[in-house]
Scaffold this motif. Sequence first.
Motif, PDB file in Angstrom:
ATOM      1  N   ASN A 170      58.878  29.525  10.487  1.00 27.11           N
ATOM      2  CA  ASN A 170      58.820  30.748  11.282  1.00 27.11           C
ATOM      3  C   ASN A 170      59.236  30.400  12.711  1.00 27.11           C
ATOM      4  OD1 ASN A 170      57.967  32.917  12.947  1.00 27.11           O
ATOM      5  ND2 ASN A 170      56.476  33.544  11.406  1.00 27.11           N
ATOM      6  N   LEU A 171      60.426  30.795  13.096  1.00 25.70           N
ATOM      7  CA  LEU A 171      60.961  30.400  14.399  1.00 25.70           C
ATOM      8  C   LEU A 171      60.143  30.965  15.556  1.00 25.70           C
ATOM      9  CD1 LEU A 171      64.776  30.770  13.660  1.00 25.70           C
ATOM     10  CD2 LEU A 171      63.441  28.658  13.789  1.00 25.70           C
ATOM     11  N   GLU A 172      59.634  32.176  15.386  1.00 22.00           N
ATOM     12  CA  GLU A 172      58.847  32.758  16.475  1.00 22.00           C
ATOM     13  C   GLU A 172      57.538  31.996  16.652  1.00 22.00           C
ATOM     14  OE1 GLU A 172      57.440  37.116  18.189  1.00 22.00           O
ATOM     15  OE2 GLU A 172      58.360  36.956  16.203  1.00 22.00           O
ATOM     16  N   ARG A 173      56.911  31.595  15.558  1.00 27.61           N
ATOM     17  CA  ARG A 173      55.690  30.802  15.668  1.00 27.61           C
ATOM     18  C   ARG A 173      55.961  29.434  16.278  1.00 27.61           C
ATOM     19  NH1 ARG A 173      52.547  31.838   9.886  1.00 27.61           N
ATOM     20  NH2 ARG A 173      52.102  34.060  10.227  1.00 27.61           N
ATOM     21  N   GLU A 174      57.176  28.961  16.123  1.00 28.12           N
ATOM     22  CA  GLU A 174      57.546  27.678  16.719  1.00 28.12           C
ATOM     23  C   GLU A 174      57.882  27.819  18.197  1.00 28.12           C
ATOM     24  OE1 GLU A 174      57.385  24.707  15.479  1.00 28.12           O
ATOM     25  OE2 GLU A 174      56.771  25.326  13.470  1.00 28.12           O
ATOM     26  N   GLY A 175      57.827  29.051  18.714  1.00 28.55           N
ATOM     27  CA  GLY A 175      58.011  29.248  20.147  1.00 28.55           C
ATOM     28  C   GLY A 175      59.329  29.866  20.558  1.00 28.55           C
ATOM     29  N   TYR A 176      60.176  30.249  19.593  1.00 23.66           N
ATOM     30  CA  TYR A 176      61.473  30.839  19.923  1.00 23.66           C
ATOM     31  C   TYR A 176      61.380  32.355  19.774  1.00 23.66           C
ATOM     32  CZ  TYR A 176      62.978  26.016  19.436  1.00 23.66           C
ATOM     33  OH  TYR A 176      63.107  24.661  19.573  1.00 23.66           O
ATOM     34  N   LYS A 177      61.367  33.044  20.894  1.00 21.07           N
ATOM     35  CA  LYS A 177      61.186  34.488  20.875  1.00 21.07           C
ATOM     36  C   LYS A 177      62.419  35.190  20.297  1.00 21.07           C
ATOM     37  CE  LYS A 177      57.922  34.829  24.730  1.00 21.07           C
ATOM     38  NZ  LYS A 177      57.646  35.448  26.052  1.00 21.07           N
ATOM     39  N   PRO A 178      62.208  36.364  19.684  1.00 21.49           N
ATOM     40  CA  PRO A 178      63.344  37.122  19.139  1.00 21.49           C
ATOM     41  C   PRO A 178      64.444  37.387  20.164  1.00 21.49           C
ATOM     42  CG  PRO A 178      61.288  38.028  18.316  1.00 21.49           C
ATOM     43  CD  PRO A 178      60.915  36.997  19.341  1.00 21.49           C
ATOM     44  N   ALA A 179      64.066  37.630  21.428  1.00 23.49           N
ATOM     45  CA  ALA A 179      65.076  37.896  22.459  1.00 23.49           C
ATOM     46  C   ALA A 179      66.012  36.712  22.629  1.00 23.49           C
ATOM     47  CB  ALA A 179      64.387  38.222  23.787  1.00 23.49           C
ATOM     48  N   LEU A 180      65.467  35.514  22.551  1.00 20.44           N
ATOM     49  CA  LEU A 180      66.298  34.309  22.658  1.00 20.44           C
ATOM     50  C   LEU A 180      67.234  34.193  21.462  1.00 20.44           C
ATOM     51  CD1 LEU A 180      66.899  31.383  23.817  1.00 20.44           C
ATOM     52  CD2 LEU A 180      65.137  30.629  22.228  1.00 20.44           C
ATOM     53  N   LEU A 181      66.688  34.353  20.262  1.00 23.44           N
ATOM     54  CA  LEU A 181      67.481  34.183  19.049  1.00 23.44           C
ATOM     55  C   LEU A 181      68.587  35.231  18.957  1.00 23.44           C
ATOM     56  CD1 LEU A 181      64.507  33.506  16.616  1.00 23.44           C
ATOM     57  CD2 LEU A 181      66.117  31.812  17.504  1.00 23.44           C
ATOM     58  N   ASP A 182      68.270  36.463  19.337  1.00 26.54           N
ATOM     59  CA  ASP A 182      69.252  37.539  19.200  1.00 26.54           C
ATOM     60  C   ASP A 182      70.308  37.512  20.301  1.00 26.54           C
ATOM     61  OD1 ASP A 182      67.888  38.352  16.990  1.00 26.54           O
ATOM     62  OD2 ASP A 182      66.852  40.019  17.965  1.00 26.54           O
ATOM     63  N   ARG A 183      69.889  37.186  21.514  1.00 23.69           N
ATOM     64  CA  ARG A 183      70.837  37.241  22.632  1.00 23.69           C
ATOM     65  C   ARG A 183      71.677  35.975  22.740  1.00 23.69           C
ATOM     66  NH1 ARG A 183      69.465  38.250  29.089  1.00 23.69           N
ATOM     67  NH2 ARG A 183      71.620  37.995  29.831  1.00 23.69           N
ATOM     68  N   TYR A 184      71.022  34.818  22.676  1.00 25.00           N
ATOM     69  CA  TYR A 184      71.738  33.559  22.896  1.00 25.00           C
ATOM     70  C   TYR A 184      72.188  32.892  21.598  1.00 25.00           C
ATOM     71  CZ  TYR A 184      70.460  33.731  27.816  1.00 25.00           C
ATOM     72  OH  TYR A 184      70.336  34.098  29.127  1.00 25.00           O
ATOM     73  N   GLN A 185      71.531  33.217  20.484  1.00 25.22           N
ATOM     74  CA  GLN A 185      71.870  32.638  19.190  1.00 25.22           C
ATOM     75  C   GLN A 185      72.106  31.130  19.288  1.00 25.22           C
ATOM     76  OE1 GLN A 185      74.644  34.848  16.761  1.00 25.22           O
ATOM     77  NE2 GLN A 185      74.156  36.736  17.827  1.00 25.22           N
ATOM     78  N   PRO A 186      71.071  30.376  19.651  1.00 24.23           N
ATOM     79  CA  PRO A 186      71.232  28.921  19.743  1.00 24.23           C
ATOM     80  C   PRO A 186      71.579  28.326  18.384  1.00 24.23           C
ATOM     81  CG  PRO A 186      68.918  29.522  19.758  1.00 24.23           C
ATOM     82  CD  PRO A 186      69.681  30.804  19.891  1.00 24.23           C
ATOM     83  N   GLU A 187      72.263  27.208  18.411  1.00 16.53           N
ATOM     84  CA  GLU A 187      72.653  26.549  17.168  1.00 16.53           C
ATOM     85  C   GLU A 187      71.419  26.019  16.437  1.00 16.53           C
ATOM     86  OE1 GLU A 187      75.346  23.539  18.411  1.00 16.53           O
ATOM     87  OE2 GLU A 187      76.975  24.939  18.856  1.00 16.53           O
ATOM     88  N   ILE A 188      71.431  26.113  15.124  1.00 14.12           N
ATOM     89  CA  ILE A 188      70.357  25.576  14.294  1.00 14.12           C
ATOM     90  C   ILE A 188      70.952  24.425  13.488  1.00 14.12           C
ATOM     91  CG2 ILE A 188      68.686  26.055  12.473  1.00 14.12           C
ATOM     92  CD1 ILE A 188      68.660  28.961  13.390  1.00 14.12           C
ATOM     93  N   HIS A 189      70.540  23.220  13.817  1.00 14.84           N
ATOM     94  CA  HIS A 189      71.107  22.022  13.206  1.00 14.84           C
ATOM     95  C   HIS A 189      70.260  21.580  12.014  1.00 14.84           C
ATOM     96  CE1 HIS A 189      74.029  20.578  16.465  1.00 14.84           C
ATOM     97  NE2 HIS A 189      73.614  21.776  16.845  1.00 14.84           N
ATOM     98  N   ILE A 190      70.916  21.360  10.892  1.00 13.80           N
ATOM     99  CA  ILE A 190      70.265  20.926   9.664  1.00 13.80           C
ATOM    100  C   ILE A 190      70.698  19.502   9.352  1.00 13.80           C
ATOM    101  CG2 ILE A 190      69.868  21.459   7.232  1.00 13.80           C
ATOM    102  CD1 ILE A 190      69.049  23.691   9.212  1.00 13.80           C
ATOM    103  N   SER A 191      69.749  18.662   8.953  1.00 15.09           N
ATOM    104  CA  SER A 191      70.076  17.290   8.570  1.00 15.09           C
ATOM    105  C   SER A 191      69.151  16.853   7.442  1.00 15.09           C
ATOM    106  CB  SER A 191      69.923  16.348   9.775  1.00 15.09           C
ATOM    107  OG  SER A 191      70.124  14.997   9.384  1.00 15.09           O
ATOM    108  N   ASP A 192      69.694  16.100   6.491  1.00 14.16           N
ATOM    109  CA  ASP A 192      68.906  15.603   5.367  1.00 14.16           C
ATOM    110  C   ASP A 192      69.535  14.297   4.889  1.00 14.16           C
ATOM    111  OD1 ASP A 192      66.792  15.782   3.564  1.00 14.16           O
ATOM    112  OD2 ASP A 192      67.977  16.833   2.045  1.00 14.16           O
ATOM    113  N   TRP A 193      68.730  13.275   4.697  1.00 13.72           N
ATOM    114  CA  TRP A 193      69.228  11.990   4.207  1.00 13.72           C
ATOM    115  C   TRP A 193      68.884  11.849   2.729  1.00 13.72           C
ATOM    116  CZ3 TRP A 193      72.162   8.440   6.845  1.00 13.72           C
ATOM    117  CH2 TRP A 193      72.308   8.664   8.225  1.00 13.72           C
ATOM    118  N   TYR A 194      69.862  11.409   1.928  1.00  6.58           N
ATOM    119  CA  TYR A 194      69.652  11.281   0.486  1.00  6.58           C
ATOM    120  C   TYR A 194      70.343  10.019  -0.017  1.00  6.58           C
ATOM    121  CZ  TYR A 194      74.465  12.933   0.118  1.00  6.58           C
ATOM    122  OH  TYR A 194      75.819  13.054   0.247  1.00  6.58           O
ATOM    123  N   ALA A 195      69.865   9.490  -1.138  1.00  4.92           N
ATOM    124  CA  ALA A 195      70.466   8.284  -1.724  1.00  4.92           C
ATOM    125  C   ALA A 195      70.154   8.239  -3.212  1.00  4.92           C
ATOM    126  CB  ALA A 195      69.926   7.022  -1.049  1.00  4.92           C
TER     127      ALA A 195
END
Length: 291
Positions: A170-195
Motif C-alpha cells: 500500500n503506497l499511501e501507507r508507506e508514506g506516498y500521498k496520492p497527490a505525489l503519485l498522481d502529479r509527479y508519478q515517480p518511477e517504481i523500480h522492481i528488482s528480483d534475484w533468481y538462480a
Amino acid sequence: MLEIHRKADSTEERYFHGKSMESIPVLTDAEGAKFWAEMPVLPLAVVEEVLLNVPPEEVVCVCRLVCREWQELVDSAPLWKEKCRRARFLPHDVTRPPADWQMFYFMSKKRHNLLKNPSAEEQFNGWQIVRNGGDRWSIQEVGENPLPDEMVKKFFVTSYHECKKLQLINLEREGYKPALLDRYQPEIHISDWYAPRWDCGCMYEICVELLNQKKQQWNEQQWHQMTHVFRDYGPGARFVRFCHGGNDTKFWAGWYGIRVTNSSVEVLPAGHARSTSPAETRPREMSPQKR
C-alpha cells in the motif's frame, strides 16, 4: 499575542506522510519585537550554510517561515541541489537535471525497499503464500555462489510443483500521498534475484502489478537480476502487488526449483541513479502495462 504556526505548503508535508512537527512557540508582541530587533543581519551565504546543516524537515516547516528572504532561499533550486550533492543523491543522467531539486531530495531521502523480509531472514514473515506445491516452499543458506550483495545470506527455494508467494504494498501507507503519485508519478523500480540449480531444470515466474513475465533457466546455477521500472503510469496508482515463484521441471521430491531472494520495490524520483553490478543481466523486454 503573536502566533506563528507552520503551514502545510511544503513538499514534505504535501506529498509525504511523516512525523508532524510542533508549532513554533507562541511569542507576545513585545517578545517578537525584541527577537527581530536583536537578530543579527546575516549574509545570505551564511544563512544558506546554516540551512544546509539543519534537518530538511525543519528547513521547510520552520526556517521557511522566518522571513521573505529565507522563504525565497528555501524555495530556491541551488539550496536543494547542494543538499543533494552533499547527501550524494545524484541523477542518473547529469545532463538532464531534475525539474524540482527539493522533490528530488525528499524522494531520494525517503528511498527504501518497500518489500518486507526480502531475503528470508525472518522466515516467511511478510509474505502471503499463494501456491505451496510439491514439498512446499523452503529456506536455505547461500552457498558457493554468493550474490553481488554479500550481506544476503539466505534465499527462498521452490519445489517440484508450483510455489508462489506475494506481497501487496500500500503506497499511501508507506508514506506516498496520492497527490505525489498522481502529479509527479515517480518511477517504481522492481528488482528480483533468481538462480537455478546445476542439476535440475526449473521455471521462474514473476508478476508485478500489471506486468507479467515468465523465464526458464537450465543448468547454470548463477544468480541473475530481473528488473523493471514503471514510468508514466497515469493517475490512480495506490498499490504494488509483487508475486514471484516457480518450480522444477523434473518433479523431483525436495527443493530443486528456482531460488529467489533480495527482492525490492522502491519509489524513486525520475532519473535517479541506480546501482549496478557486474553480475547484473538485462532481462527481456517486458510486456506493456495494462491500464
